[in-house]
Scaffold this active site. Structure first.
Site, short mmCIF file in Angstrom:
data_model
loop_
_atom_site.label_atom_id
_atom_site.label_comp_id
_atom_site.label_asym_id
_atom_site.label_seq_id
_atom_site.Cartn_x
_atom_site.Cartn_y
_atom_site.Cartn_z
N ASP A 132 8.12 44.33 5.38
CA ASP A 132 8.46 43.57 6.59
C ASP A 132 9.25 44.44 7.57
O ASP A 132 9.05 44.37 8.79
CB ASP A 132 9.26 42.32 6.23
CG ASP A 132 8.40 41.26 5.56
OD1 ASP A 132 7.17 41.34 5.68
OD2 ASP A 132 8.98 40.36 4.91
N HIS A 187 1.16 69.86 7.99
CA HIS A 187 1.66 69.47 6.67
C HIS A 187 1.44 67.99 6.38
O HIS A 187 0.91 67.63 5.32
CB HIS A 187 3.15 69.81 6.58
CG HIS A 187 3.84 69.24 5.40
ND1 HIS A 187 3.43 69.51 4.11
CD2 HIS A 187 4.90 68.37 5.28
CE1 HIS A 187 4.22 68.86 3.25
NE2 HIS A 187 5.10 68.16 3.94
N GLU A 247 7.36 79.80 14.04
CA GLU A 247 7.26 78.74 15.05
C GLU A 247 7.23 79.33 16.45
O GLU A 247 6.42 78.93 17.30
CB GLU A 247 8.46 77.80 14.87
CG GLU A 247 8.52 76.60 15.79
CD GLU A 247 9.78 75.81 15.56
OE1 GLU A 247 9.70 74.57 15.46
OE2 GLU A 247 10.89 76.42 15.48
#
Length: 521
Positions: free
Chosen positions: A245, A369, A298
């Site tokens: 929920d 990933h 990166e």
């Protein structure tokens, strides 16, 4: 009476249940006999993982070790029922406090509600060394073999290259966790004293949850992040109706991606337990993270992206650095899925998404990933595999970071993840994900490449460069700067990335039922 393990969305507090589902009485009995941290994370921010090798040369030593198991299970181990009730009591205390209680006072109230969490796991070597009944031993073939015998299948380093304490036999793992580090230290000191007469060796791994606020600063109230800087534990299989929920209302709904799973995803009948005894297999892996290396990779990818727009650029833009990281992981650092947008900012940690509108990986790369580890329907589109089969591979991650709590560790800092996951089959869940998805260079398509975070090439295998979108969201395969237009590749394939995560040791364990553990003495 055994419970129905195929039920989803359990609610032990429900006054009535539909036919064919478990009654509250059945669920309570099962949760009383099942350890915590399986169906739901224990949630504490500080933990010690105590690896134990017992004294087992003589029968009296084995008996003493088994008696320690029984005493510890009866007096210290946290059941899933206790965890459930503590969670409910915490939620009620927060509701009662409203907005009129300071954070410090609220934390003190919550510390009084939840005690120190303890769970006790055994390895196959532990079952055998302690002389436990072989008919009461779990039967998963990978568990029986042990992690050292599975390195070839997973492309792991040989055990001789693991950290020295992991190279020997490990009989048990005791997880001790608390939000109060002082109380935790006291409990661990007491347990260590208790172990001295029965243990040949005990070594500890300390973990701390690294929390980061919406502005990227360390904060005790923030979302948990890992050392590469990304939100961690965002998408988990959910078992309790209340958690489902919450996902429905706070993470964008569950109509596209349903996180609910049956109990059988992580639970199985404990062959040594009583009528209500259930257990779960755990995979433990110490994963060292090379943060400076990740940042360099990166930036290299980001510069290649920037040069698509400005060939003379010598430095990447900040936006392209963020996008490059999101390409590698599949989410931005704040948890925003890169398949949804090309910048961060969705701070509700959305999880209600699939890759239906990005089958070619031009928004979220096929090698990212989170896409490799949880394809969210990709296998059905690519191979016609039912979504239920793909979902059956999911694991419940229960790990925690180790090392200095910093978002900017240096080369000298030893940082990483104490990876821990629960499942009902090691060979069909964790090992399947690692070997056939993360480590496969042809999943989902030929020459997709390795998972850039956890993938490892096999011995003598040349890692291919993963394809990264030249322009976010563009499938354009024509270069209109020439006349006539020439065919071009919409993906960058020139960026060679190194491996930034190294497996430093581990083992496979089983979390037995409390009825089994208390019977060991």
């Amino acid at each position: 009476m055994a419970i129905n393990l195929m039920q989803t969305a359990i609610d032990p507090g429900a006054p009535a249940v539909p036919p064919q589902q478990n009654t509250p009485e059945q669920l309570e009995a099962a949760l009383q006999d099942t350890q915590g941290n399986i169906l739901k994370s224990h949630g504490r921010d500080h933990s010690y993982h105590l690896f134990i090798t017992f004294l087992t040369e003589t029968e009296p030593q084995k008996l003493a070790a088994r008696q320690w198991l029984a005493t510890t299970a009866a007096g210290r181990v946290t059941s899933a029922w206790t965890q459930w009730t503590e969670t409910g009591n915490r939620a009620q205390a927060i509701r009662d406090a409203g907005n009129h209680t300071s954070l410090a006072d609220m934390n003190n109230v919550l510390l009084g509600i939840t005690g120190t969490f303890v769970s006790l796991l055994l390895s196959a070597d532990g079952y055998q060394a302690l002389g436990l009944d072989a008919t009461k031993m779990p039967e998963d073939p990978s568990f029986l073999a042990g992690a050292k015998q599975r390195v070839t299948e997973l492309n792991d380093p040989p055990p001789s290259e693991w950290e020295e304490p992991f190279q020997g036999d490990l009989h048990a793992l005791l997880i001790v966790a608390d939000d109060d580090p002082t109380r935790l230290d006291s409990v661990v000191a007491g347990i260590t004293e208790e172990l001295k007469p029965v243990a040949q060796r005990v070594f500890a791994q300390a973990g701390t949850a690294m929390r980061v606020d919406a502005d990227g600063n360390l904060s005790p109230d923030g979302q948990v992040h890992e050392h590469f800087g990304f939100a961690d534990g965002v998408s988990q299989p959910l078992f309790f109706a209340k958690d489902i929920d919450t996902a429905r209302s706070r993470t964008g709904g569950i109509d596209k991606y349903d996180p609910s799973v049956p109990l059988a995803q992580v639970l199985l009948k404990d062959p040594g337990g009583g009528e209500h005894g259930y257990g779960s297999y755990f995979v433990y892996r110490k994963l060292k993270q090379n943060v400076p290396g990740f940042r360099a990779g990166e930036r290299a990818l980001a510069l290649a992206l920037t040069q698509q727009k400005d060939p003379k650029a010598t430095e990447p833009t900040d936006a392209d650095v963020a996008l490059a990281g999101a390409y590698l992981v599949g989410r931005f650092k704040d948890g925003t899925p890169v398949v949804d947008q090309q910048e961060n900012g969705l701070r509700t940690l959305p999880n209600n998404f699939t890759y239906d509108s990005d089958v070619n990986g031009v928004r979220c790369p096929l090698a990212a990933h989170v896409r490799k580890a949880n394809p969210r329907g990709d296998k059905q589109r690519q191979f016609g595999v039912p979504v239920t089969e793909e979902r059956s591979r999911r694991i419940a991650r229960r790990g925690i970071s180790f090392g200095p709590v910093t978002l900017d560790p240096t080369d000298a800092d030893d940082v990483g993840l104490l990876f821990l996951c629960a499942q009902s089959s090691i060979i069909d869940q964790f090992e399947f994900i690692q070997a056939l998805w993360a480590n496969s260079q042809d999943f989902l398509r030929p020459r997709t490449g390795l998972d850039p975070i956890i993938g490892e090439a096999g011995p003598g295998e040349q890692a291919v460069n993963q394809p990264w979108p030249k322009e976010y969201g563009s499938c354009n395969q024509l270069d209109f700067s020439t006349n006539p237009p020439t065919e071009t590749d919409p993906f960058l394939r020139s960026v060679a990335l190194e491996s930034w995560v190294t497996m430093r040791g581990g083992e496979y364990f089983f979390a037995p039922s409390l009825s089994f553990l208390t019977s060991c003495g």
